[in-house]
Design a protein around this motif. Structure first.
Motif, short mmCIF file in Angstrom:
data_model
loop_
_atom_site.label_atom_id
_atom_site.label_comp_id
_atom_site.label_asym_id
_atom_site.label_seq_id
_atom_site.Cartn_x
_atom_site.Cartn_y
_atom_site.Cartn_z
N LEU A 77 0.82 -1.21 0.00
CA LEU A 77 0.00 0.00 0.00
C LEU A 77 0.85 1.26 0.00
O LEU A 77 0.32 2.36 0.07
CB LEU A 77 -0.92 0.01 1.23
N LEU A 78 2.15 1.11 -0.07
CA LEU A 78 3.07 2.24 0.03
C LEU A 78 3.60 2.57 -1.36
O LEU A 78 3.87 1.67 -2.15
CB LEU A 78 4.22 1.86 0.95
N THR A 79 3.75 3.85 -1.66
CA THR A 79 4.33 4.28 -2.92
C THR A 79 5.76 4.75 -2.67
O THR A 79 6.22 4.80 -1.55
CB THR A 79 3.50 5.44 -3.52
N TRP A 80 6.45 5.14 -3.75
CA TRP A 80 7.85 5.56 -3.59
C TRP A 80 7.94 6.82 -2.74
O TRP A 80 8.84 6.97 -1.92
CB TRP A 80 8.52 5.76 -4.94
N TYR A 81 7.02 7.77 -2.91
CA TYR A 81 7.08 8.99 -2.12
C TYR A 81 6.65 8.73 -0.67
O TYR A 81 7.12 9.37 0.25
CB TYR A 81 6.26 10.13 -2.75
N GLY A 82 5.77 7.75 -0.48
CA GLY A 82 5.44 7.33 0.88
C GLY A 82 6.64 6.70 1.56
O GLY A 82 6.87 6.91 2.76
N MET A 83 7.42 5.95 0.80
CA MET A 83 8.64 5.35 1.34
C MET A 83 9.67 6.42 1.66
O MET A 83 10.39 6.32 2.65
CB MET A 83 9.21 4.33 0.35
N TRP A 84 9.76 7.47 0.84
CA TRP A 84 10.68 8.56 1.12
C TRP A 84 10.30 9.25 2.43
O TRP A 84 11.15 9.53 3.27
CB TRP A 84 10.68 9.58 -0.03
#
Length: 164
Positions: free
Chosen positions: A126-133
């Motif tokens: 459920l996480l995107t790359w910007y969420g991971m950042w």
């Protein structure tokens, strides 16, 4: 699956070598504290992340024991944070500190994205790359705040060579 295990082995090797090369010997205590603090913060945040499906790790070291990727989250990223924390210059300008934090979080996120995209070591559910950042930036910020709190009054940790 063999490629993933080789990547994990390379993370262990590069992690040990990086700790020894990029953290000066006189700063090893500070680096070890940062390493342990980062492990604690990651553990507190990753347990819910993996339990509630934000992230998953199809290939991991102990698949029957835990859903967490031990090498990535509890060795490699804490080593990266230890290097970050020891090299950080708190008395520099605000712009330098912000840029240093931004570049470090971005580099760690790019490595994480490459692991997610090209291997089975991580999967963003459920996480995107910007969420991971944002997540990695949050982990680094909290770890840094805890380390700074520990070293708040450095006079308590200075010894003048006399027994107390």
């Amino acid at each position: 699956m063999l490629m993933e295990h080789l990547i994990l082995l390379a993370m262990w090797l590069f992690g040990f070598i990086a700790f020894l090369l990029f953290i000066p010997r006189k700063e090893w205590r500070k680096g070890l504290l940062a390493f342990l603090m980062s492990q604690a913060v990651i553990w507190l945040c990753d347990m819910p992340s993996f339990k509630y499906g934000l992230l998953s790790a199809p290939v991991r070291e102990l698949p029957k024991a835990t859903d967490l990727p031990l090498t990535i989250n509890y060795f490699f990223y804490p080593v990266l944070f230890a290097i970050y924390y020891v090299r950080y210059q708190p008395k520099s300008s605000l712009w330098y500190r912000f840029t240093y934090f931004f570049v470090w979080a971005t580099g760690t996120t790019l490595f994480d994205i490459m692991l997610e995209r090209y291997t089975d070591l991580l999967e963003y559910q459920l996480l995107t790359w910007y969420g991971m950042w944002i997540y990695i930036g949050f982990l680094n910020y909290v770890s840094q705040a805890c380390c700074n709190w520990f070293y708040k009054d450095e006079a308590l940790f200075q010894t003048d060579g006399r027994p107390s």
